[in-house]
Design an enzyme around this catalytic site. Structure first.
Site, PDB file in Angstrom:
ATOM      1  N   GLY A 178       1.145  -0.736   0.345  1.00 43.91           N
ATOM      2  CA  GLY A 178       0.171  -0.003   0.092  1.00 43.91           C
ATOM      3  C   GLY A 178       0.642   0.672  -0.043  1.00 43.91           C
ATOM      4  O   GLY A 178       1.845   0.847  -0.241  1.00 43.91           O
ATOM      5  N   ASN A 179       0.250   1.968   0.436  1.00 47.32           N
ATOM      6  CA  ASN A 179       1.184   3.871   0.296  1.00 47.32           C
ATOM      7  C   ASN A 179       0.408   4.500   1.501  1.00 47.32           C
ATOM      8  O   ASN A 179      -0.566   3.799   2.246  1.00 47.32           O
ATOM      9  CB  ASN A 179       0.765   4.157  -0.979  1.00 47.32           C
ATOM     10  CG  ASN A 179      -0.134   5.018  -1.100  1.00 47.32           C
ATOM     11  OD1 ASN A 179      -0.906   5.525  -0.649  1.00 47.32           O
ATOM     12  ND2 ASN A 179      -0.870   4.235  -2.217  1.00 47.32           N
ATOM     13  N   PHE A 180       1.221   5.557   2.046  1.00 49.75           N
ATOM     14  CA  PHE A 180       0.979   6.405   2.998  1.00 49.75           C
ATOM     15  C   PHE A 180      -0.960   7.169   2.815  1.00 49.75           C
ATOM     16  O   PHE A 180      -0.870   8.076   3.282  1.00 49.75           O
ATOM     17  CB  PHE A 180       1.615   7.655   3.382  1.00 49.75           C
ATOM     18  CG  PHE A 180       3.496   6.470   3.949  1.00 49.75           C
ATOM     19  CD1 PHE A 180       2.540   5.400   5.255  1.00 49.75           C
ATOM     20  CD2 PHE A 180       4.561   6.099   3.159  1.00 49.75           C
ATOM     21  CE1 PHE A 180       3.360   5.362   5.449  1.00 49.75           C
ATOM     22  CE2 PHE A 180       4.941   5.788   4.296  1.00 49.75           C
ATOM     23  CZ  PHE A 180       5.103   4.809   5.217  1.00 49.75           C
TER      24      PHE A 180
END
Ligand code: CTP
Length: 409
Positions: free
Chosen positions: A213-215
């Protein structure tokens, strides 16, 4: 001039001691130039007389489904459509429960259920009732429907006890309403338009407990959805996993997890969309294979995860775009910012690209502020300052509205 001037406001009054403060609220609303229709519950009338309320609002107060002596029917549906906003103040534990669960046994609740406009709820009750898990759960439900909760204050209560449950002061309720209307894009410029927005990250599953995923927090996309809805649009918000809630009845949230799910949801909505804004931080790659069982630490060699490219949602919609549809993308860049952003706009057939730089302090993921530069396919550039994401959302929508107006002219 107050942003409430000329607005149609339904003031809902339920049966609590704080109903006496609703008289001050009504006076403030009328003074600000709002047209106010009071709807009161039967028990509300035990606390405050309709005569006072109709005298101050210059309109008959509505309480029953029909007037007993004339048989005149009061249409909650018409009222719900007339309103620019509904304020329920005070909202008792009982009325909050009825609103949360659709128990439509009086005119106020039926009006609430019919209201197309944003609803503000100012709870007022004794501290133990306020703290009870059922009240808290009902308030959480109201929030999840997109209602605005104007938090009660802590202080001395009618019971003599001291704690949280005192209705917010009329001035605070006014301030919340004025802020809401002041922030609107003028003239309901997106009325009747359908807006599709993607927001948040995507999660690409590795095994039942892990993902890539990412932030991304989704804050920018949710701010866009809210401002578009306030400007009159019907919004479909295709959201990756985030911990945010949409706060407007005209926002339909489609919750997705992976890029492929996000693409499917977008392709379904896109044919009837006027404006699509691709704000999500879509994972570029997904694991080639999903492990049905948790990958174990003791299983020998460290695993190698092979990746495959995810579909490019913006580019897919760009290829399907029809005349009259506006497609807007975001670019998050760390270097060669302008060149990369302009290149992305061309490659994905976007009409506009919003560039935010990860090098600007206070801009980008998870912050409440952002600084963007908006590039249009016609060559124009709008350079913004560091602002709240809500203000940035308004700037982006204003830019889109202006471009569409120019294109139509
Ligand atoms: N986007 C998309 N689908 C993808 C990747 C990106 O819809 N699979 C959209 C984003 O929502 C954004 C725009 O495309 O509006 C640009 O996203 P960005 O991540 O900056 O660009 P990429 O095309 O992924 O390029 P790179 O990662 O190489 O910078």
């Amino acid at each position: 001039m107050s942003p409430l001037s000329g607005r149609h406001i339904i003031l809902g009054i339920t049966g609590g001691i704080a109903a006496y403060k609703s008289v001050s609220l009504l006076r403030l609303l009328v003074k600000a130039g709002a047209e106010v229709q009071v709807v009161i519950t039967p028990s509300g009338k035990e606390f405050i007389t309709p005569v006072t309320l109709s005298a101050l609002s210059h309109r008959p107060v509505v309480s029953e489904f029909f007037t007993a002596n004339t048989g005149e029917w009061h249409s909650h549906v018409d009222l719900g459509l007339w309103a620019d906003a509904m304020v329920v103040a005070p909202a008792t534990a009982c009325s909050i429960a009825k609103m949360a669960h659709g128990v439509a046994d009086n005119m106020l609740i039926t009006t609430y259920l019919s209201a197309k406009a944003p609803v503000f709820v100012a709870p007022a009750m004794d501290l133990d009732m306020m703290a009870h898990p059922s009240t808290q759960a009902n308030i959480a439900l109201l929030r999840s429907y997109g209602n605005h909760i104007i938090e009660p204050a802590s202080g001395e209560l009618a019971s003599g006890l001291v704690g949280k449950g005192r209705m917010a002061e009329p001035e605070e309720i006014m301030a919340a309403l004025e802020l809401f209307f002041a922030q609107e894009i003028k003239g309901h410029a997106l009325r009747g338009k359908r807006v599709l927005i993607t927001a948040g990250p995507t999660y690409e599953r590795i095994d039942p407990v892990r993902f890539i995923g990412n932030f991304s927090s989704g804050k920018m996309g949710y701010a866009l959805a809210e401002e578009a809805a306030k400007a009159g649009a019907q919004v479909t918000l295709v959201s990756g996993p985030v911990s945010l809630r949409a706060n407007h009845p005209s926002i339909q949230v489609v919750a997705v997890e992976s890029a492929r799910q996000m693409l499917a949801a977008c392709q379904e909505a896109f044919p009837t969309t006027d404006i699509a804004i691709m704000c999500a931080a879509v994972a570029d790659y997904a694991p080639a294979e999903y492990a049905e069982r948790k990958i174990k630490r003791e299983a020998g060699e460290a695993p190698v995860i092979h990746l495959v490219k995810n579909p490019d949602i913006a580019a897919t919609l760009g290829a399907e775009k029809r005349p009259g549809q506006t497609l807007v993308g975001f670019a998050l860049e760390t270097d060669h910012e302008e060149t990369n952003a302009l290149d992305k706009m061309r490659r994905k057939h976007l009409d506009m690209i919003v560039m935010n730089s990860l090098q600007t302090p206070g801009a980008g993921f998870a912050t409440d502020t952002n600084q963007v530069t908006i590039y249009s396919a016609d060559g124009s550039t709008r350079q913004g300052e560091l602002k709240s994401k809500t203000e940035v959302a308004r700037d982006i929508l204003q830019a889109i509205i202006r471009e569409r107006e120019e294109a139509e002219a």
